[in-house]
Enzyme design. Structure first.
Site, PDB file in Angstrom:
ATOM      1  CG  HIS A 149      -5.618  -2.039   8.330  1.00 28.44           C
ATOM      2  ND1 HIS A 149      -6.166  -0.802   9.472  1.00 28.44           N
ATOM      3  CD2 HIS A 149      -4.509  -2.304   8.985  1.00 28.44           C
ATOM      4  CE1 HIS A 149      -4.835  -0.162   9.679  1.00 28.44           C
ATOM      5  NE2 HIS A 149      -3.787  -1.529   8.920  1.00 28.44           N
ATOM      6  CG  ASN A 200      -9.470  -2.189  11.637  1.00 31.30           C
ATOM      7  OD1 ASN A 200      -7.958  -2.302  12.056  1.00 31.30           O
ATOM      8  ND2 ASN A 200      -9.580  -0.911  11.260  1.00 31.30           N
ATOM      9  CG  ASP A 202      -0.004  -0.468   2.300  1.00 31.07           C
ATOM     10  OD1 ASP A 202       0.706  -0.590   2.257  1.00 31.07           O
ATOM     11  OD2 ASP A 202      -1.236  -0.344   3.040  1.00 31.07           O
ATOM     12  CD  GLU A 225      -8.884   0.670   7.903  1.00 32.20           C
ATOM     13  OE1 GLU A 225      -8.576   0.287   8.546  1.00 32.20           O
ATOM     14  OE2 GLU A 225      -7.840   1.482   7.565  1.00 32.20           O
TER      15      GLU A 225
HETATM   16  C1  GLP Z   1      -0.620  -0.185   8.596  1.00 31.58           C
HETATM   17  C2  GLP Z   1      -0.197  -0.595   6.846  1.00 31.58           C
HETATM   18  C3  GLP Z   1      -0.649  -1.874   7.584  1.00 31.58           C
HETATM   19  C4  GLP Z   1       0.488  -2.147   8.512  1.00 31.58           C
HETATM   20  C5  GLP Z   1      -0.727  -2.145  10.038  1.00 31.58           C
HETATM   21  C6  GLP Z   1       0.040  -1.971  11.307  1.00 31.58           C
HETATM   22  O1  GLP Z   1      -1.805   1.343   8.776  1.00 31.58           O
HETATM   23  N1  GLP Z   1      -0.953  -0.167   6.220  1.00 31.58           N
HETATM   24  O2  GLP Z   1       0.222  -2.588   5.944  1.00 31.58           O
HETATM   25  O3  GLP Z   1       0.508  -3.641   8.451  1.00 31.58           O
HETATM   26  O4  GLP Z   1      -0.949  -0.800  10.403  1.00 31.58           O
HETATM   27  O5  GLP Z   1       1.147  -1.110  11.417  1.00 31.58           O
HETATM   28  P1  GLP Z   1       1.717  -1.710  12.586  1.00 31.58           P
HETATM   29  O6  GLP Z   1       3.006  -2.078  12.244  1.00 31.58           O
HETATM   30  O7  GLP Z   1       2.925  -0.311  12.607  1.00 31.58           O
HETATM   31  O8  GLP Z   1       1.185  -1.233  13.491  1.00 31.58           O
END
Ligand code: GLP
Length: 212
Positions: free
Chosen positions: A125, A123, A66, A130
């Site tokens: 995702h 959440n 992403d 989402e």
């Molecule tokens: C973000 C990204 C995801 C990521 C997730 C967890 O918003 N879009 O690809 O896996 O949230 O992030 P973190 O590893 O900082 O908890």
């Protein structure tokens, strides 16, 4: 779907070793790459293996999951945490953009994603899919839960990966992990679909696995 619980340090070592072996067998492997704080120690470990000449990314192709629309946030993250530190070939790096169908086409043209790394949001995702995202979704523009526009691989795109490794550390992930691993398989918890994948592994530390 498999669940592995171990210390974060061990989890990172194990995951890096799996990728090291994977690239030995298939140097031109196609990788799906996540951002977020979870992935930083993994990229650090991989970069360190690279410095020691133990892992070779020169023929690998990468597709990031992403990116924010009109921003380079994840490009910058990937460059500073990973790409600038390994011997990946710049023309083999891909990020999603406004033309989602084109991204799907590029992934197909490369032979499909062999190994996809994922994090998980609190959440549930995955990438920027989402809660409420269709399990049939492909790469597209979305509005994230914090109201920003972004491009993301779809859930179907991710599910088409041959192998998936989801990493989650810390107690703030425990709820999402529990819902994904043992709740109902539902579009409200995007990561729950991974239970239907034939080679998906959740790699967790004790805190992230705390509600299993
Ligand atoms: C973000 C990204 C995801 C990521 C997730 C967890 O918003 N879009 O690809 O896996 O949230 O992030 P973190 O590893 O900082 O908890």
């Amino acid at each position: 779907m498999r669940v592995v619980v171990e210390s974060k340090k061990e989890a990172i070592k194990r995951t890096a070793l799996i990728l090291q072996k994977f690239l030995k067998k298939k140097p031109n492997a196609v990788l799906g790459l996540a951002t977020g704080k979870t992935m930083i120690p993994l990229y650090k470990e991989l970069a360190s293996l690279g410095r020691k000449g133990k892992i070779d990314f020169s023929k690998a192709e990468t597709f990031n999951l992403d990116e924010y629309a009109n921003k380079k946030t994840f490009h910058n993250y990937m460059n500073s945490n990973f790409f600038n530190k390994i011997n990946v070939s710049r023309e083999k790096i891909h990020f999603p953009s406004a033309n989602g169908k084109n991204y799907e086409h590029e992934i197909k043209k490369s032979g499909g994603i062999d190994l996809c790394f994922l994090g998980i949001g609190t959440n549930g995702h995955i990438a920027f899919n989402e809660p409420g995202s269709s399990f049939a979704s492909i790469t597209r523009k979305v509005i994230t839960s914090d109201k920003k526009s972004a491009y993301t691989m779809g859930i179907k795109t991710i599910m088409n990966s041959k192998k998936i490794m989801l990493l989650a550390f810390g107690k703030e992930k425990a709820d999402a992990v529990a819902k994904a691993v043992k709740g109902k398989i539902s579009e409200e918890i995007p990561a729950s679909i991974l239970r239907k994948h034939r080679d998906a592994t959740f790699i967790l530390d004790k805190s992230a696995a705390g509600k299993l």
